[in-house]
Design an enzyme around this catalytic site. Structure first.
Site, PDB file in Angstrom:
ATOM      1  N   LYS A  78       0.434  -1.099   0.339  1.00  0.00           N
ATOM      2  CA  LYS A  78      -0.012  -0.027   0.165  1.00  0.00           C
ATOM      3  C   LYS A  78       0.228   0.824  -0.176  1.00  0.00           C
ATOM      4  O   LYS A  78       1.724   1.097   0.753  1.00  0.00           O
ATOM      5  CB  LYS A  78      -0.875  -0.097   0.941  1.00  0.00           C
ATOM      6  CG  LYS A  78      -1.851   0.981   0.877  1.00  0.00           C
ATOM      7  CD  LYS A  78      -2.890   0.723   2.796  1.00  0.00           C
ATOM      8  CE  LYS A  78      -3.729   1.687   2.764  1.00  0.00           C
ATOM      9  NZ  LYS A  78      -4.552   1.734   4.296  1.00  0.00           N
ATOM     10  N   SER A 111      -9.279   1.653   3.677  1.00  0.00           N
ATOM     11  CA  SER A 111      -8.467   2.834   3.284  1.00  0.00           C
ATOM     12  C   SER A 111      -7.904   1.895   1.828  1.00  0.00           C
ATOM     13  O   SER A 111      -7.206   2.316   1.184  1.00  0.00           O
ATOM     14  CB  SER A 111      -7.629   3.728   3.718  1.00  0.00           C
ATOM     15  OG  SER A 111      -6.537   2.813   4.776  1.00  0.00           O
ATOM     16  N   SER A 166      -9.301  -0.171   7.267  1.00  0.00           N
ATOM     17  CA  SER A 166      -8.945  -0.996   6.903  1.00  0.00           C
ATOM     18  C   SER A 166      -8.414  -1.328   6.106  1.00  0.00           C
ATOM     19  O   SER A 166      -8.160  -1.592   4.537  1.00  0.00           O
ATOM     20  CB  SER A 166      -7.892   0.430   7.023  1.00  0.00           C
ATOM     21  OG  SER A 166      -8.597   1.894   6.848  1.00  0.00           O
TER      22      SER A 166
END
Length: 476
Positions: free
Chosen positions: A82, A157, A181
């Protein structure tokens, strides 16, 4: 094996073949890169393509293996990282245009641990601005789409991570979780994850210029999104390897001692006044039945007050965000994310000053209640969301949208606040008027027992099947 067969392999299957010498790291990575090139343009899940360096690393792994080196636990497994976590030489942009040139001087612990295990990073995945939405879109890289269709948000996220791993781009996808997330993208895309408990996975970004707030430190964790529970058992022992840059890491083994007798599971359908959708209820029933069949003792009983803990915890987090982060959001965020934060502060009125300190202290009260409860019930089966997953940009639609996305998600952020490990696994594919979508449930485990949560996820998966197999039929 053909390239089309190789990218379909789970991380566990890949490791079995690379360790046996039946599959080279280069062939594994090449197949995953080909899959990424085929499906990522429509998804925009991977926003930094690392194909060139990935192939070079894979070839070096193969050369070392040929020279007699012992392969690592994740030898030849393609993974993604990420974009809010440091990877040496690449920007940790966090979806923010102003941070597009924030080049990491070194790897974060989770990246380093993946490398040490022989995994190969093929790309970096998308996140919303500041990694603070349950949907994934930003001005720097644009929107990520859900491989099930554009009627569902990819979650956030870690939305790029969830969409990529389920679409067959890599066997493991790194993500993190301060309020859901890891679990929002797992639920949106039908992936399997475990939100580790506080202190289990070492965390640090070498590019950071200041330490995070105390609640961010105690609520945020690093983890992985996978296509099967077995891949979590394979990979998480590597993820929890100690790193001195995280002084609060707890060096415990992945597997703890077995319990005497069958494990008791508390089961609840309580959604605290929010409507429980029939598809979510059906998913819970399937998960319950799967656990019973696997030998668990499931009892319908109410755990300590999740609603109170969740709302208190998120209002406290919003107090810390308001105090320490709002200035950065106002200065560097888009108008969209600034507007969303204003509604966050309405949905979760921030605790400030003395009240904030009191609510930070109250965290121990909730954790103690759960610790006592889980002496009898080491696992708790709960909904994740009361309704099927929401559409893209739902959180941009004012108070009603934010309430549907986050306001009702108390089963998510309550356990960040308390610091307990939580598994999230799909147990049903719903056929809704808008289109098909997976429905995930949650398994809350006793502190330090992520392995219990993943075992329960595996039992549920054995009944429901791997959601990726159904997805790939639709994508082909």
């Amino acid at each position: 094996m053909t390239s089309n067969e190789i990218w379909r392999l789970s991380a566990t299957e890949t490791v079995a073949r690379t360790h046996a010498g039946e599959l080279s790291a280069e062939d594994s990575i090449s197949a995953s890169i080909s899959r990424m090139n085929a499906v990522n343009p429509a998804l925009n899940a991977v926003v930094v393509d690392l194909s060139t360096e990935a192939l070079e690393r894979a070839r070096n792994l193969d050369k070392a293996r040929a020279a007699g080196a012992t392969p690592g636990a994740l030898h030849g497994v393609p993974v993604t990282i990420k974009i809010n976590v440091d990877q040496a030489g690449h920007a940790s942009s966090n979806g923010v245009t102003a941070l597009k040139d924030l080049i990491a001087p070194a790897d974060a612990p989770i990246v380093e641990n993946l490398h040490k295990a022989g995994a190969v990073v093929i790309g970096r995945t998308n996140t919303p601005e500041f990694s603070f939405r349950a949907d994934t879109d930003n001005p720097l890289f644009g929107r990520t789409h859900n491989p099930w269709g554009e009627h569902i948000s990819p979650g956030g996220s870690s939305g790029g991570a969830g969409a990529s791993v389920m679409a067959g781009i890599g066997g493991l996808a790194h993500g993190n979780d301060i309020g859901g997330s890891l679990r929002f993208p797992a639920a949106a895309n039908g992936a399997v994850t475990v939100k580790p408990g506080l202190g289990r996975v070492p965390a640090y970004n070498p590019s950071q210029s200041a330490e995070r707030g105390m609640l961010a430190q105690s609520m945020s964790v690093q983890g992985l999104l996978t296509r099967s529970a077995a891949d979590l058992h394979l990979s998480m022992p590597t993820m929890i390897a100690a790193d001195p840059r995280d002084p609060f890491h707890v060096p415990l083994p992945w597997r703890g001692a077995p319990l005497d007798g069958p494990i008791k599971v508390a089961f609840t359908k309580n959604t605290f006044g929010y409507e429980l959708h029939p598809e979510v209820e059906a998913a819970l029933d399937t998960a319950r039945d799967a656990l019973v069949d696997a030998g668990y003792v499931v009892e319908e009983v109410e755990p300590p007050n999740v609603f109170d803990a969740g709302r208190t915890g998120y209002r406290a987090l919003m107090g810390e965000v308001y105090t320490l982060m709002k200035q950065d959001v106002d200065a560097a965020g888009s108008q969209t994310v600034r507007d969303i934060f204003e509604v966050y502060f309405q949905e979760f009125p921030p605790f400030l000053e003395t009240d904030l300190l009191k609510m930070m202290a109250k965290r121990t009260h909730y954790a103690r209640e759960w610790s006592l409860f889980q002496e009898k019930y080491p696992l708790v089966l709960t909904p994740f969301l009361p309704q099927p997953f929401f559409k893209p940009d739902r959180d941009t639609e004012g108070a009603e949208g934010v309430h549907e996305v986050l306001g009702c998600a108390v089963y998510s952020y309550a356990f960040n606040y308390i610091g307990l490990p939580v598994g999230c696994v799909p147990s049903r594919l719903a056929d809704l008027p808008t289109g098909p979508q997976p429905i995930n449930v949650q398994i809350v485990a006793r502190r330090w027992r992520e392995d219990f949560a993943v075992d329960a996820c595996a039992a549920i998966e054995s009944r429901a099947g791997r959601m990726c197999d159904l997805l790939w039929e639709r994508m082909s």
